[in-house]
Design a protein around this motif. Structure first.
Motif, short mmCIF file in Angstrom:
data_model
loop_
_atom_site.label_atom_id
_atom_site.label_comp_id
_atom_site.label_asym_id
_atom_site.label_seq_id
_atom_site.Cartn_x
_atom_site.Cartn_y
_atom_site.Cartn_z
N PHE A 495 0.85 -1.21 0.00
CA PHE A 495 0.00 0.00 0.00
C PHE A 495 0.88 1.25 0.00
N CYS A 496 1.88 1.26 0.88
CA CYS A 496 2.80 2.42 0.93
C CYS A 496 3.48 2.62 -0.43
N ALA A 497 3.80 1.50 -1.10
CA ALA A 497 4.50 1.60 -2.39
C ALA A 497 3.65 2.34 -3.41
N VAL A 498 2.38 1.93 -3.53
CA VAL A 498 1.56 2.56 -4.57
C VAL A 498 1.24 4.01 -4.18
N LEU A 499 1.15 4.28 -2.88
CA LEU A 499 0.93 5.67 -2.44
C LEU A 499 2.14 6.53 -2.80
N ILE A 515 -5.29 -4.33 -1.71
CA ILE A 515 -4.00 -5.01 -1.84
C ILE A 515 -4.27 -6.51 -1.96
N TRP A 516 -4.14 -6.99 -3.18
CA TRP A 516 -4.46 -8.40 -3.45
C TRP A 516 -3.24 -9.09 -4.04
N ASP A 517 -2.82 -10.16 -3.37
CA ASP A 517 -1.71 -10.93 -3.92
C ASP A 517 -1.80 -12.38 -3.48
N GLY A 518 -0.69 -13.10 -3.59
CA GLY A 518 -0.71 -14.52 -3.28
C GLY A 518 -0.52 -14.80 -1.81
N GLY A 530 -5.93 -10.75 0.56
CA GLY A 530 -7.13 -10.12 -0.02
C GLY A 530 -7.53 -8.98 0.90
N GLU A 531 -6.71 -7.93 0.91
CA GLU A 531 -6.79 -6.93 1.99
C GLU A 531 -7.30 -5.56 1.53
N PHE A 532 -7.98 -4.91 2.44
CA PHE A 532 -8.45 -3.54 2.21
C PHE A 532 -7.92 -2.68 3.36
N PHE A 533 -7.24 -1.63 3.01
CA PHE A 533 -6.70 -0.70 4.01
C PHE A 533 -7.25 0.70 3.75
N PHE A 701 -4.30 0.62 -5.87
CA PHE A 701 -4.22 -0.83 -6.07
C PHE A 701 -2.77 -1.29 -6.06
N SER A 702 -2.50 -2.38 -5.33
CA SER A 702 -1.17 -3.00 -5.40
C SER A 702 -1.30 -4.49 -5.13
N GLY A 703 -0.23 -5.23 -5.45
CA GLY A 703 -0.24 -6.68 -5.28
C GLY A 703 -0.27 -7.37 -6.64
#
Ligand SMILES: [Zn+2]
Ligand SMILES: [Zn+2]
Length: 768
Positions: A495-499, A515-518, A530-533, A701-703
């Motif tokens: 999240f910090c990365a995409v911000l 933030i959705w990834d494996g 499968g996260e929402f911040f 969006f990230s992941g």
């Protein structure tokens, strides 16, 4: 007449800056000098005030095409006398403070020269000029000069020296200059490691014969060895798959020119630009349905509708593809999962088991790099899938300030580290850190970049995962150097990365982070994904997540989508029983009863759906099921907006109804393509639901899931009218961005923003 000094920072070395300054100065009859230093280019000269300003402006206006000016200063200095204007010896007067010039694909002028029978560089495989050639891959120390690159041991011949000294020549002061008279030695070996010839022209000719005979060749490129074979002959492709132990992962294909690319894939304007760019990455393009092509599509990219294509980026590759004319498979020379082979000894030892012949040359590679890989959304947004040759390691403009140098170690899979000093560097893609070879390659790259830039980190940032090899290495480094160590939760880093990439770290607006990834280690000890911040002036908070399901069999789960299907069908395993033997089903069911490890991974959830739809039960490469599910959704003929119900209790997004819907649609014989599209529309509705409920208008969006261009297109289609959507642009959304996100997290903390680092207590755990 006063004396002036100009200092220019950025990508200003290895791009023809000194020759340009020299040319402009001599045209103006100025006297003085220009030189490279460890902090950029310096110029000193005497001129009248008006003339000096004009000269300064001319330099900035006419900066070489590959230069990137970060900062420039112009000031009066002590009076000095000069005899003429010249390029003087480089200096190392300060600690390094410059960006590193990436490797640049062969330019049009050099291409024309190697193909022109009249030119003295006709067929010369190492033709370069001020505008093109290897840079980052050959530099050993700064500042950039031949003697500090792996070109040092190849002195120029008289003719090359004349070019080098001629102010009007396009190779004036070109550090990589060479020609057939002072050639870099090239060699052809067979798989017995016996040398066949050193004759360059013969090598190109033989390569064509070998390809025609269905042979596999290892060819040294810029960042390592490539394995190449005829892309229209099934036999060598099958053999290559066997030898590389890579049963189905798609191969990239190298073409001689744009025209031949366009015969096999649809190339949009934005894709063409990328293919022809100086970075020359692999670009994923939609395959044409034409049956006329001899390309072995089903062997090259089984089950997929897109093909990775690229153009030759070195003169050697250009000569090989020109001679052969047909498309060639070009894939990194390594065993699946290991880093690319770049050292000649290793290549002769190892690649002989993959390739029938090997084309090598003596100019060493210092920094191994894979080919970069990109694709574009319908709205022409660039989605980076792998950031390496041409794109790494600069990150500019640097959004962070730190008074002390920092090192961020990144994540375990798709690893890349980041070094922050005055400038910010993010390493090339360094692969998965499970194998010993990858770990060694990571260490070598880290050491090289630290030495090159003379950075000694004063703080080290790592992922919270207790067993990541890169985190353990970070801990060791912090302990041995006695510097602080900070742990950052994986999805918070995303999240910090995409911000940070979108300059939003100082935003006062509330932003939703999807933030959705494996896989990532969560603060509650479960596997998140499968996260929402939310991000606002109060900091970062985990507000919702995909409903947990059992995490089965550790890493095996990511390799076997059928296990994810079983986990989401825990209440009714009958549905998936045909994908398992009785013993397996019994074992896994028992494990699920005892299990107390859960995951909210969107990657695994989509794997599960792919398996339920019969698309893929076992992954032979990472992301296989997800890529095939994406291809199926794209193939849906109706652009419908149907979706499955999703329930949201303010914390947990329940997928129970969605899974039931998928199973029902399948048993009602709806087309797989229709269902796949419906699944992705549902995911977009899920995002909308959370945004609406929390009254948020901006979504980031990230992941790794957001490498799925079909999903991105749908998100833009459905949400962009109402919401402001924020994506990665310069970095990949997968774990390659984690090290950057770790730095962003640390800088956010330094600003005094309170981080509720993914506080689980605000998000009630709900499991099956
Ligand atoms: Zn060139
Ligand atoms: Zn020469």
């Amino acid at each position: 007449m006063p004396t002036y000094h100009i200092h220019i920072k950025g990508i200003v070395q290895g791009v023809g800056f000194r020759p340009l300054v020299c040319q402009l100065a001599i045209a103006k009859q100025l006297k003085g000098w220009v030189c490279n230093d460890t902090d950029g280019v310096h110029i000193e000269f005497r001129a009248e005030d008006y003339e000096a300003k004009d000269f300064y402006e001319k330099i900035l206006q006419n900066a070489p095409q590959n230069a990137l000016i970060q900062q420039h200063n112009f000031y009066n200095t002590n009076d000095k006398e000069f005899e003429d204007f010249r390029i003087i010896a480089s200096r190392t007067s300060t600690p390094p403070d410059l960006l590193l010039t990436p490797d640049i694909a062969i330019c049009e002028n050099c291409k024309a020269e190697v193909e022109n029978t009249e030119n003295r560089r006709h067929h010369y495989a190492f033709t370069t000029c001020l505008q093109c050639g290897p840079r980052y891959s050959i530099i050993k120390e700064l500042p950039y000069d031949r003697e500090r690159t792996t070109m040092a041991q190849y002195p120029m011949c008289d003719e090359c020296t004349i070019e080098y000294s001629n102010i009007n020549n396009r190779r004036h002061y070109s550090q990589t200059n060479s020609c057939p008279n002072c050639a870099i030695p090239i060699h052809l070996y067979n798989s017995e490691k016996e040398k066949i010839t050193d004759d360059a022209k013969k090598i190109i000719q033989l390569a064509q014969q070998y390809f025609n005979a269905g042979k596999i060749l290892a060819v040294k490129g810029i960042g390592g060895y490539l394995l190449m074979c005829d892309a229209s002959n099934p036999l060598p492709i099958k053999l290559l798959r066997e030898r590389k132990q890579r049963p189905a992962k798609p191969f990239a294909v190298m073409y001689n020119n744009m025209k031949t690319i366009e015969a096999d894939v649809i190339v949009r304007e934005v894709e063409k630009e990328a293919l022809l760019s100086k970075e020359a990455p692999i670009v994923l393009c939609e395959m044409r349905e034409s049956k006329s092509s001899s390309l072995q599509k089903d062997l090259i990219a089984p089950g997929l509708d897109k093909l990775g294509v690229f153009l030759p980026y070195t003169p050697l590759l250009k000569l090989i593809t020109s001679k052969f004319k047909k498309p060639l498979i070009a894939t990194s020379g390594n065993l699946s999962g290991s880093p690319i082979i770049y050292e000649d000894d290793e290549a002769t030892n190892w690649l002989s088991s993959f390739a029938d012949y090997l084309i090598s040359f003596d100019r060493e590679i210092v920094t191994p790099q894979d080919d970069s890989l990109v694709q574009f959304s319908a709205s022409a947004k660039r989605i980076i899938l792998r950031r390496s040759r041409g794109l790494a390691p600069n990150y500019f403009p640097n959004p962070f300030y730190s008074s002390k140098p920092l090192l961020a170690m990144g994540a375990e899979l798709k690893s890349a580290f980041a070094l922050l000093d005055k400038n910010l560097f993010i390493s090339q893609f360094l692969g998965d850190q499970e194998s010993y070879e990858s770990q060694e390659s990571y260490k070598i790259s880290l050491q090289h970049l630290q030495e090159l830039l003379r950075i000694v980190p004063q703080k080290i940032l790592i992922d919270k995962h207790p067993n990541y090899n890169v985190s353990l290495l970070g801990k060791e480094l912090a302990a041995s150097r006695n510097v602080p160590l900070i742990e950052v939760q994986h999805h918070v880093a995303h999240f910090c990365a995409v911000l940070a990439e979108n300059n939003l770290l100082n935003s006062d607006e509330k932003i939703l982070g999807v933030i959705w990834d494996g896989t990532g280690y969560g603060d509650d000890g479960q596997i998140w994904g499968g996260e929402f911040f939310t991000f606002n002036t109060g900091g970062i908070e985990r507000i919702a997540h995909l409903q947990y399901f059992p995490q089965l069999m550790g890493d095996k789960m990511s390799k076997e989508p059928r296990l994810s299907a079983l986990a989401v069908c825990k209440a009714n395993p009958e549905i998936v029983k045909n994908n398992f033997s009785n013993e397996e089903l019994d074992l896994y069911t028992k494990q699920m009863q005892r299990n107390n490890l859960y995951t909210s991974s969107m990657g695994r959830f989509l794997d599960g759906i792919a398996s339920l739809l019969g698309i893929s039960h076992q992954n032979s490469y990472e992301g296989e099921a997800a890529m095939k599910l994406e291809a199926a959704a794209r193939a849906c003929k109706t652009k419908h907006s149907d979706y499955y119900d999703i329930f949201y209790d303010g914390n947990v997004l329940s997928w129970k109804e969605m899974i039931e819907g998928v199973v029902a649609d399948k048993s009602n014989n709806f087309e797989i393509m229709y269902i796949a599209r419906k699944v992705f529309v549902s995911l977009v509705r899920m995002i909308e639901l959370v945004a609406k409920n929390n009254k948020i208008k901006k979504i980031a969006f990230s992941g790794g899931v957001f490498q799925n261009v079909f999903l991105i297109d749908l998100i833009e289609d459905i949400l962009s009218d109402v919401y402001e959507l924020v994506f990665h642009q310069l970095l990949s959304s997968n774990d390659e961005c984690i090290s950057f996100g770790q730095l962003a997290f640390d800088r956010l903390n330094a600003q005094g923003r309170r981080i509720k680092n993914g506080d689980i207590h605000s998000c009630r755990k709900k499991v099956l």
